[in-house]
Design a protein around this motif. Structure first.
Motif, PDB file in Angstrom:
ATOM      1  N   LYS A  49       1.031  -1.224  -0.127  1.00 26.11           N
ATOM      2  CA  LYS A  49       0.033  -0.142   0.042  1.00 26.11           C
ATOM      3  C   LYS A  49       0.946   1.244   0.119  1.00 26.11           C
ATOM      4  O   LYS A  49       0.739   2.189  -0.744  1.00 26.11           O
ATOM      5  CB  LYS A  49      -0.805   0.057   1.298  1.00 26.11           C
ATOM      6  N   SER A  79      -3.696  -4.587   8.134  1.00 27.47           N
ATOM      7  CA  SER A  79      -2.206  -4.336   7.492  1.00 27.47           C
ATOM      8  C   SER A  79      -1.002  -4.813   8.448  1.00 27.47           C
ATOM      9  O   SER A  79      -1.121  -5.257   9.458  1.00 27.47           O
ATOM     10  CB  SER A  79      -2.051  -2.885   7.419  1.00 27.47           C
ATOM     11  N   VAL A 102       3.827  -0.552   4.196  1.00 25.67           N
ATOM     12  CA  VAL A 102       2.686  -0.908   4.567  1.00 25.67           C
ATOM     13  C   VAL A 102       2.284  -1.909   3.887  1.00 25.67           C
ATOM     14  O   VAL A 102       2.049  -1.635   2.586  1.00 25.67           O
ATOM     15  CB  VAL A 102       1.613   0.331   4.986  1.00 25.67           C
ATOM     16  N   VAL A 104      -1.116  -4.652   2.998  1.00 18.28           N
ATOM     17  CA  VAL A 104      -2.350  -4.698   3.261  1.00 18.28           C
ATOM     18  C   VAL A 104      -3.110  -6.134   2.718  1.00 18.28           C
ATOM     19  O   VAL A 104      -2.887  -6.522   1.694  1.00 18.28           O
ATOM     20  CB  VAL A 104      -3.284  -3.511   2.738  1.00 18.28           C
ATOM     21  N   PRO A 112      -9.644  -4.372   2.018  1.00 21.01           N
ATOM     22  CA  PRO A 112      -8.852  -4.694   3.104  1.00 21.01           C
ATOM     23  C   PRO A 112      -9.630  -5.715   4.186  1.00 21.01           C
ATOM     24  O   PRO A 112     -10.894  -5.559   4.207  1.00 21.01           O
ATOM     25  CB  PRO A 112      -8.685  -3.499   4.050  1.00 21.01           C
TER      26      PRO A 112
END
Length: 129
Positions: A49, A79, A102, A104, A112
């Motif tokens: 991400k 995440s 990050v 996810v 998500p």
């Protein structure tokens, strides 16, 4: 920080200055973070991400062996936040650092998906369950 993977810098990895192309290194980092996160979150639909500022500190040349280190910074709801350092295996000189990556976890619709994880798990510990 745990250094999981080593890469051998080959002729096809070079930029016009005959040093390691930064884009190739970022490709290796992204793949390593994806594989690590997929295993940790137990979800093959895990994507990158965000990557924070990237700090190139030195370069690598053809024939060098670089190693990619990853450390978990935080588990979020859906995440996993990682930190990365790549260094020259022989000289131990840091090539690049990234403070925040990050990853996810996604569901089948690309949204998500909460993963329920709160700590690092090792495969050997999962096998004992």
């Amino acid at each position: 920080m745990r250094f999981h993977t080593r890469k051998w810098v080959k002729p096809g990895d070079m930029n016009p200055n005959r040093t390691l192309f930064g884009g190739r290194l970022l490709e290796w980092i992204d793949e390593e973070c994806a594989l690590y996160s997929i295993i940790q979150l137990e979800n093959p639909k895990t994507v990158t991400k965000f990557m924070s500022e990237i700090d190139f500190r030195s370069s690598a040349k053809e024939g060098d062996i670089v190693e990619i280190g990853i450390e978990v910074v935080k588990f979020g709801r859906a995440s996993l936040t990682l930190q990365c350092e790549v260094r020259n295996k022989m000289t131990r000189e840091t090539i690049i650092t990234i403070d925040k990556i990050v990853m996810v976890s996604l569901d089948e619709n690309g949204k998500p998906k909460p993963h329920g994880k709160t700590k690092i798990e090792f495969v050997k510990d999962r096998l004992e369950k």
